[in-house]
Each structure stands twice: as C-alpha cells, then as structure tokens.
Design a protein around this motif. Sequence first.
Motif, short mmCIF file in Angstrom:
data_model
loop_
_atom_site.label_atom_id
_atom_site.label_comp_id
_atom_site.label_asym_id
_atom_site.label_seq_id
_atom_site.Cartn_x
_atom_site.Cartn_y
_atom_site.Cartn_z
N ALA A 1 0.97 -0.95 -0.12
CA ALA A 1 -0.21 -0.10 -0.09
C ALA A 1 1.13 1.33 -0.07
O ALA A 1 0.64 2.01 -0.59
CB ALA A 1 -0.80 -0.15 1.48
N VAL B 1 -3.83 -3.22 0.31
CA VAL B 1 -3.30 -2.25 -0.75
C VAL B 1 -4.89 -2.54 -1.12
O VAL B 1 -4.88 -1.85 -2.07
CB VAL B 1 -2.70 -3.25 -1.49
CG1 VAL B 1 -2.61 -4.28 -2.07
CG2 VAL B 1 -1.85 -2.34 -2.41
N ALA C 1 -6.73 -0.03 -0.10
CA ALA C 1 -6.71 1.28 -0.74
C ALA C 1 -7.35 1.62 -1.87
O ALA C 1 -7.71 3.01 -2.72
CB ALA C 1 -4.71 1.60 -0.24
#
Length: 213
Positions: free
Chosen positions: A136, A179, A182
């Motif tokens: 991320a 991630v 995100a």
Amino acid sequence: MSEAAVDEYLAQHLLPADDAFDAILQAAREAGLPPADVSPLQGRLLELLARMQQAERILEVGTLAGYSTLWLARSGARVVTLEIDPRHAEVARANLDRAGVGDGVEIVVGPALETLPGVEGPFDLVFIDADKQSSAGYLALALEKVRPGALIVVDNIVRGGALADLADDEPRVVGSRRVVEAIAAEPRLLATGLQTVGVKGWDGMLLALVRDG
C-alpha cells in the motif's frame, strides 16, 4: 491433470524457448536467491500489458534477479526497477546486461519506500512485486509518479485464499488486504482483481488503471 501441467502445456505452445530467461533463473539459483520470480506465462502477460499500454517508461518495485524486469524490458520500454538488497541488484545487473537489455534498465538500490520519492516520473506502467507488507505504501508513492492512463499491477495478493480470511493476520496477508482497500478507496483508480492458478500455486493480482482528470 495438475495446474502446473496446464502451465507447461501453454508455455510450450505460446512461449518459444529463450536462453536469456533460463540463464537468469540459473544465476538466481547459483546465487542463493529465493525462488520468488513470476512464472513464464505471467512474465509474458507483463510484456503484453506493457506493449498494449505502448509504455515508454516502466517502474518496477522488487527486482530480485531481474526475471520480470527482462520481460518488461522486452516490451521496448525503459525500466526503472527498485531493489532493497545490493547482492540481488548485483545479480540482476549481470543478468540484464548479459540478456542485452542493460542499457534500458536502471536499478535503484535501497528500501523502495525511501528511494521511490526520488525517482523521476512519469511512468506508463507500474509493477509492484516486493515485500507485501509495504504494498500500500508503494502504491501511494507510485501514484505520484504516473501519468493519466497508466496501468498499475500488484502481484501476489490472493495468498492461497488467505486474502479473504479476515482472521488471518499474517503480515503479508494483512499487507495484501491493505493494498486492496487502498485501491478501492482511491477515486483515481479503476481496478479489478484476478485469481490465478499454475506453477505458482493459488494466487492473483490487482490491475488498476489511472483515470484521466
């Protein structure tokens, strides 16, 4: 029939023998590097994505021995690849020079969270394949280095299905969830996730397109 056998069948038919890639894998084994490279079919996918993007500049986070780097460089783009381990970078440099693409590849050595801010963009494609705990963070920094229309690929996010097991708190799994979350929260990105099976087991990747505007 096994997933690996299907991969072998596809590779035999779709990927002509190429000593340069075999040499990289051999050099990695001899140097004691971990066997964490993409599969040949995944490597060709990266090359195809770069060609479809008509990418001129590519950012790679995680070099290892330079196997995926060579696939990306074969697209004709210039590649900037980030590698934390100086020994890995040394092996990769020798491999890429021997494969004839060294002039088109810059290897930046050091922790990518520290070196990426100093890398000059913009990039047309980003491939993130380093320590999963930091994916991320790499994504956030890479977003500052891409042009509208760029493609971001994040590898190894399914983790054998552990991605969806919210009770699994292994750091790489948690990093993969971060991630995904995100990307989902980033309005600049249009994304999907794909599960994969094959010689690399049950895993998958994220693909995210950077929107215009």
